[in-house]
Design a protein around this motif. Structure first.
Motif, PDB file in Angstrom:
ATOM      1  N   LYS A   3      74.856   6.854  46.562  1.00  0.00           N
ATOM      2  CA  LYS A   3      74.596   5.698  47.426  1.00  0.00           C
ATOM      3  C   LYS A   3      74.866   6.036  48.884  1.00  0.00           C
ATOM      4  O   LYS A   3      75.214   5.182  49.675  1.00  0.00           O
ATOM      5  N   GLY A   4      74.756   7.282  49.262  1.00  0.00           N
ATOM      6  CA  GLY A   4      74.909   7.676  50.652  1.00  0.00           C
ATOM      7  C   GLY A   4      76.340   7.640  51.143  1.00  0.00           C
ATOM      8  O   GLY A   4      77.286   7.541  50.380  1.00  0.00           O
ATOM      9  N   ILE A  11      71.810  -3.603  52.046  1.00  0.00           N
ATOM     10  CA  ILE A  11      72.031  -4.314  53.305  1.00  0.00           C
ATOM     11  C   ILE A  11      72.314  -5.770  52.962  1.00  0.00           C
ATOM     12  O   ILE A  11      71.529  -6.413  52.271  1.00  0.00           O
ATOM     13  N   THR A  12      73.434  -6.274  53.433  1.00  0.00           N
ATOM     14  CA  THR A  12      73.829  -7.644  53.129  1.00  0.00           C
ATOM     15  C   THR A  12      73.542  -8.618  54.272  1.00  0.00           C
ATOM     16  O   THR A  12      73.438  -9.814  54.052  1.00  0.00           O
ATOM     17  N   LEU A  71      70.061 -11.619  51.355  1.00  0.00           N
ATOM     18  CA  LEU A  71      70.288 -11.182  52.731  1.00  0.00           C
ATOM     19  C   LEU A  71      70.715 -12.364  53.588  1.00  0.00           C
ATOM     20  O   LEU A  71      70.164 -13.457  53.471  1.00  0.00           O
ATOM     21  N   GLN A  72      71.687 -12.136  54.438  1.00  0.00           N
ATOM     22  CA  GLN A  72      72.167 -13.161  55.353  1.00  0.00           C
ATOM     23  C   GLN A  72      71.720 -12.815  56.766  1.00  0.00           C
ATOM     24  O   GLN A  72      71.808 -11.662  57.191  1.00  0.00           O
ATOM     25  N   ILE A  99      72.948  -4.044  61.234  1.00  0.00           N
ATOM     26  CA  ILE A  99      72.757  -4.287  59.810  1.00  0.00           C
ATOM     27  C   ILE A  99      74.133  -4.092  59.186  1.00  0.00           C
ATOM     28  O   ILE A  99      74.903  -3.246  59.629  1.00  0.00           O
ATOM     29  N   ALA A 100      74.458  -4.920  58.199  1.00  0.00           N
ATOM     30  CA  ALA A 100      75.816  -4.903  57.649  1.00  0.00           C
ATOM     31  C   ALA A 100      75.805  -4.536  56.169  1.00  0.00           C
ATOM     32  O   ALA A 100      74.863  -4.853  55.432  1.00  0.00           O
TER      33      ALA A 100
END
Length: 158
Positions: A3-4, A11-12, A71-72, A99-100
């Motif tokens: 997963k990197g 991305i959340t 996504l938010q 991006i979070a």
């Protein structure tokens, strides 16, 4: 499957800087056909323990959140104190800021990213967790925000 660097590739959240949170929130609400969320002000420095470029700062921001499925969307209107929000808005104008990703092991992830020439810009606390903005602009053309939730940490110790 790997997963990197962060241990996740989900991305959340997408954060967008704005000059007028009321007008922009209404525009998004109209666009999506949903209720306009109320904005709130981030905590004061004594609770948030906000640091920008290694120095304590009294920076605060108005935040409004749109939950869009997985996504938010976060709208951010910063005050004029030193912060990544204010610096980025002044340099780049309104638009995408970060991006979070929800992560585990904040200190370790910060060290790992810094080892990859992605420096810590700002960090702080919020009710229920902590955040860190990493300077990934050179590599990713957007900043990365790390979010660590206390609930996640509690579950790790069960």
């Amino acid at each position: 499957m790997p997963k990197g660097i962060l241990g996740t590739n989900v991305i959340t959240q997408i954060g967008i800087l704005v000059n007028d949170i009321d007008a922009t929130s209404q525009a998004y609400a109209d666009f999506f056909g949903i209720a306009k969320p109320e904005w709130f002000l981030t905590d004061t420095v004594d609770a948030a323990r906000t640091e920008f470029r290694g120095q304590a700062t009294e920076a605060r921001a108005k935040l409004a959140f749109f939950d869009m499925g997985a996504l938010q969307l976060e709208l951010i209107e910063p005050d004029h104190n030193p912060s990544t929000w204010r610096e980025y808005l002044d340099e780049h104008g309104e638009g995408p800021h970060h991006i979070a990703f929800v992560i585990k092991g904040m200190k370790e992830k910060i060290a790992l990213l810094e080892g990859n020439q992605m420096q810590l810009l700002q960090k702080g606390e919020y009710t229920g967790g902590r955040y860190a903005y990493m300077d990934t602009f050179k590599q990713l053309k957007v900043l990365v925000e790390l979010l660590e939730d206390d609930k996640e940490q509690e579950q790790l110790h069960v």
